[in-house]
Scaffold this motif. Structure first.
Motif, PDB file in Angstrom:
ATOM      1  N   HIS A  60       0.825  -1.207   0.000  1.00 31.79           N
ATOM      2  CA  HIS A  60       0.000   0.000   0.000  1.00 31.79           C
ATOM      3  C   HIS A  60       0.864   1.264   0.000  1.00 31.79           C
ATOM      4  O   HIS A  60       0.513   2.273   0.636  1.00 31.79           O
ATOM      5  CB  HIS A  60      -0.957  -0.001   1.196  1.00 31.79           C
ATOM      6  CG  HIS A  60      -1.847  -1.195   1.263  1.00 31.79           C
ATOM      7  ND1 HIS A  60      -2.871  -1.406   0.362  1.00 31.79           N
ATOM      8  CD2 HIS A  60      -1.839  -2.276   2.098  1.00 31.79           C
ATOM      9  CE1 HIS A  60      -3.479  -2.553   0.644  1.00 31.79           C
ATOM     10  NE2 HIS A  60      -2.873  -3.099   1.683  1.00 31.79           N
ATOM     11  N   VAL A  61       1.991   1.195  -0.697  1.00 31.84           N
ATOM     12  CA  VAL A  61       2.852   2.359  -0.848  1.00 31.84           C
ATOM     13  C   VAL A  61       2.349   3.187  -2.022  1.00 31.84           C
ATOM     14  O   VAL A  61       2.186   2.646  -3.128  1.00 31.84           O
ATOM     15  CB  VAL A  61       4.316   1.933  -1.100  1.00 31.84           C
ATOM     16  CG1 VAL A  61       5.175   3.137  -1.464  1.00 31.84           C
ATOM     17  CG2 VAL A  61       4.873   1.229   0.128  1.00 31.84           C
ATOM     18  N   PRO A  62       2.071   4.467  -1.842  1.00 33.98           N
ATOM     19  CA  PRO A  62       1.618   5.292  -2.966  1.00 33.98           C
ATOM     20  C   PRO A  62       2.631   5.256  -4.101  1.00 33.98           C
ATOM     21  O   PRO A  62       3.840   5.391  -3.871  1.00 33.98           O
ATOM     22  CB  PRO A  62       1.506   6.692  -2.354  1.00 33.98           C
ATOM     23  CG  PRO A  62       1.295   6.447  -0.892  1.00 33.98           C
ATOM     24  CD  PRO A  62       2.114   5.219  -0.577  1.00 33.98           C
ATOM     25  N   LEU A  63       2.142   5.089  -5.311  1.00 39.31           N
ATOM     26  CA  LEU A  63       3.037   4.919  -6.454  1.00 39.31           C
ATOM     27  C   LEU A  63       3.714   6.217  -6.878  1.00 39.31           C
ATOM     28  O   LEU A  63       4.554   6.202  -7.776  1.00 39.31           O
ATOM     29  CB  LEU A  63       2.259   4.321  -7.628  1.00 39.31           C
ATOM     30  CG  LEU A  63       1.617   2.958  -7.352  1.00 39.31           C
ATOM     31  CD1 LEU A  63       0.859   2.474  -8.581  1.00 39.31           C
ATOM     32  CD2 LEU A  63       2.647   1.930  -6.920  1.00 39.31           C
ATOM     33  N   ASP A  64       3.356   7.320  -6.234  1.00 35.10           N
ATOM     34  CA  ASP A  64       4.005   8.602  -6.519  1.00 35.10           C
ATOM     35  C   ASP A  64       4.833   9.093  -5.329  1.00 35.10           C
ATOM     36  O   ASP A  64       5.297  10.232  -5.313  1.00 35.10           O
ATOM     37  CB  ASP A  64       2.975   9.663  -6.906  1.00 35.10           C
ATOM     38  CG  ASP A  64       1.922   9.878  -5.825  1.00 35.10           C
ATOM     39  OD1 ASP A  64       1.939   9.144  -4.804  1.00 35.10           O
ATOM     40  OD2 ASP A  64       1.078  10.778  -5.994  1.00 35.10           O
ATOM     41  N   ASP A  65       5.031   8.229  -4.337  1.00 31.20           N
ATOM     42  CA  ASP A  65       5.790   8.598  -3.137  1.00 31.20           C
ATOM     43  C   ASP A  65       7.222   8.100  -3.280  1.00 31.20           C
ATOM     44  O   ASP A  65       7.544   6.957  -2.944  1.00 31.20           O
ATOM     45  CB  ASP A  65       5.122   7.984  -1.903  1.00 31.20           C
ATOM     46  CG  ASP A  65       5.736   8.486  -0.596  1.00 31.20           C
ATOM     47  OD1 ASP A  65       6.914   8.898  -0.600  1.00 31.20           O
ATOM     48  OD2 ASP A  65       5.032   8.437   0.440  1.00 31.20           O
ATOM     49  N   LEU A  66       8.089   8.968  -3.787  1.00 29.36           N
ATOM     50  CA  LEU A  66       9.467   8.572  -4.070  1.00 29.36           C
ATOM     51  C   LEU A  66      10.191   8.093  -2.820  1.00 29.36           C
ATOM     52  O   LEU A  66      10.897   7.082  -2.851  1.00 29.36           O
ATOM     53  CB  LEU A  66      10.232   9.739  -4.698  1.00 29.36           C
ATOM     54  CG  LEU A  66      11.737   9.533  -4.897  1.00 29.36           C
ATOM     55  CD1 LEU A  66      12.006   8.300  -5.733  1.00 29.36           C
ATOM     56  CD2 LEU A  66      12.360  10.772  -5.512  1.00 29.36           C
ATOM     57  N   ALA A  67      10.045   8.812  -1.714  1.00 34.87           N
ATOM     58  CA  ALA A  67      10.760   8.440  -0.498  1.00 34.87           C
ATOM     59  C   ALA A  67      10.357   7.042  -0.029  1.00 34.87           C
ATOM     60  O   ALA A  67      11.214   6.211   0.327  1.00 34.87           O
ATOM     61  CB  ALA A  67      10.500   9.463   0.603  1.00 34.87           C
ATOM     62  N   ALA A  68       9.061   6.759  -0.060  1.00 35.85           N
ATOM     63  CA  ALA A  68       8.577   5.454   0.396  1.00 35.85           C
ATOM     64  C   ALA A  68       9.012   4.346  -0.554  1.00 35.85           C
ATOM     65  O   ALA A  68       9.378   3.247  -0.118  1.00 35.85           O
ATOM     66  CB  ALA A  68       7.055   5.478   0.519  1.00 35.85           C
ATOM     67  N   LEU A  69       8.987   4.623  -1.849  1.00 36.61           N
ATOM     68  CA  LEU A  69       9.415   3.625  -2.829  1.00 36.61           C
ATOM     69  C   LEU A  69      10.906   3.332  -2.696  1.00 36.61           C
ATOM     70  O   LEU A  69      11.348   2.184  -2.812  1.00 36.61           O
ATOM     71  CB  LEU A  69       9.099   4.107  -4.250  1.00 36.61           C
ATOM     72  CG  LEU A  69       7.620   4.151  -4.631  1.00 36.61           C
ATOM     73  CD1 LEU A  69       7.448   4.878  -5.965  1.00 36.61           C
ATOM     74  CD2 LEU A  69       7.031   2.749  -4.712  1.00 36.61           C
ATOM     75  N   THR A  70      11.687   4.368  -2.461  1.00 42.84           N
ATOM     76  CA  THR A  70      13.125   4.182  -2.280  1.00 42.84           C
ATOM     77  C   THR A  70      13.404   3.309  -1.065  1.00 42.84           C
ATOM     78  O   THR A  70      14.247   2.400  -1.121  1.00 42.84           O
ATOM     79  CB  THR A  70      13.832   5.541  -2.125  1.00 42.84           C
ATOM     80  OG1 THR A  70      13.583   6.347  -3.290  1.00 42.84           O
ATOM     81  CG2 THR A  70      15.332   5.351  -1.958  1.00 42.84           C
ATOM     82  N   GLU A  71      12.703   3.550   0.021  1.00 42.45           N
ATOM     83  CA  GLU A  71      12.864   2.727   1.218  1.00 42.45           C
ATOM     84  C   GLU A  71      12.426   1.291   0.951  1.00 42.45           C
ATOM     85  O   GLU A  71      13.058   0.336   1.426  1.00 42.45           O
ATOM     86  CB  GLU A  71      12.073   3.320   2.391  1.00 42.45           C
ATOM     87  CG  GLU A  71      12.686   4.576   2.974  1.00 42.45           C
ATOM     88  CD  GLU A  71      14.112   4.346   3.461  1.00 42.45           C
ATOM     89  OE1 GLU A  71      14.330   3.364   4.213  1.00 42.45           O
ATOM     90  OE2 GLU A  71      15.007   5.128   3.085  1.00 42.45           O
TER      91      GLU A  71
END
Length: 241
Positions: A60-71
């Motif tokens: 459920h990581v937002p697909l436009d959330d760079l910081a969360a995707l990087t983590e």
């Protein structure tokens, strides 16, 4: 991963075949054939992005959330294993191969792939997988970014309507989308892939352009074989079958 059968790469430089092109162009089909035909490993990079897109959806990581995707990428393992019909894709040691053609997952892959940190992580992983050569690698930026010095580069393309119908046919007897929806989604993905700031989809300067709009699958296969055979001959390598 290891290659079985006749090894054409026992002497000299091990060839890298890079196949780039937009969604639905038939890259996976051609890559699988070339790998079998020439005794190479098939590394489907698009499946790697889809696996990461699947993980983002599950988490459920937002697909436009760079910081969360990087983590998320820091705690993600993606491996490819050679199977009889196609590669098995292991996401954190789970075989997710059968889940990667879902339209939602495909769209997620396109959206997460626009971020430079995600692409840098994925490119490093792809380079590790293909470092020794002897591979067919397909994706969006193989010949331009991942392996710019690949010996054989093919840019496979077709009209959006043709690619859209091919993708629709892959959805099975009870597709979740209508043909016009598939074509619309494909055009949107084309726009994202071609206009992203980092590693936009484009042919490498030394790639052979192969437009399959008016070609049969057999014709495309033969044309791709000829491209690789010419490169192998220039390298002084025999073309094993």
């Amino acid at each position: 991963m290891s290659c079985t059968g006749t090894d054409i790469l026992t002497t000299g430089k091990r060839i890298i075949v890079a196949i780039d092109g937009p969604a639905g162009a038939g890259k996976s089909t051609i890559a699988r054939h070339l790998a079998r035909h020439f005794g190479l490993l098939n590394l489907e990079t698009g499946a790697m992005y889809r696996a990461f897109g699947l993980k983002a959806l599950r988490a459920h990581v937002p697909l436009d959330d760079l910081a969360a995707l990087t983590e998320l990428s820091k705690e993600t393992s993606i491996r490819l294993e050679v199977g009889e019909a196609e590669n098995r894709v292991l996401l954190d040691d789970e075989d997710v191969t059968g889940q990667l053609r879902n339209p939602t997952v495909t769209d997620a892959a396109s959206r997460v792939s626009v971020f430079p940190p995600v692409r840098a992580w994925m490119v490093k992983l792809q380079q590790q997988l293909g470092a020794e050569g002897g591979v067919v690698m397909e994706g969006r930026d193989i010949g331009t970014v991942v392996f710019p010095h690949a010996e054989a580069k093919i840019f496979l393309d077709a009209a959006p309507e043709v690619r859209g119908m091919r993708r629709f046919d892959q959805l099975g007897p009870e597709p979740a989308q209508q043909p016009e929806e598939v074509i619309r989604d494909l055009r949107s993905r084309d726009q994202r892939d071609r206009s992203r700031a980092d590693s936009p989809l484009r042919p490498a300067e030394d790639a052979v352009l192969l437009d399959s709009t008016h070609m049969t699958l057999d014709e495309v296969v033969k044309a791709a074989e000829a491209i690789v055979e010419e490169k192998l001959a220039a390298m002084g390598e025999p073309a094993a079958r």
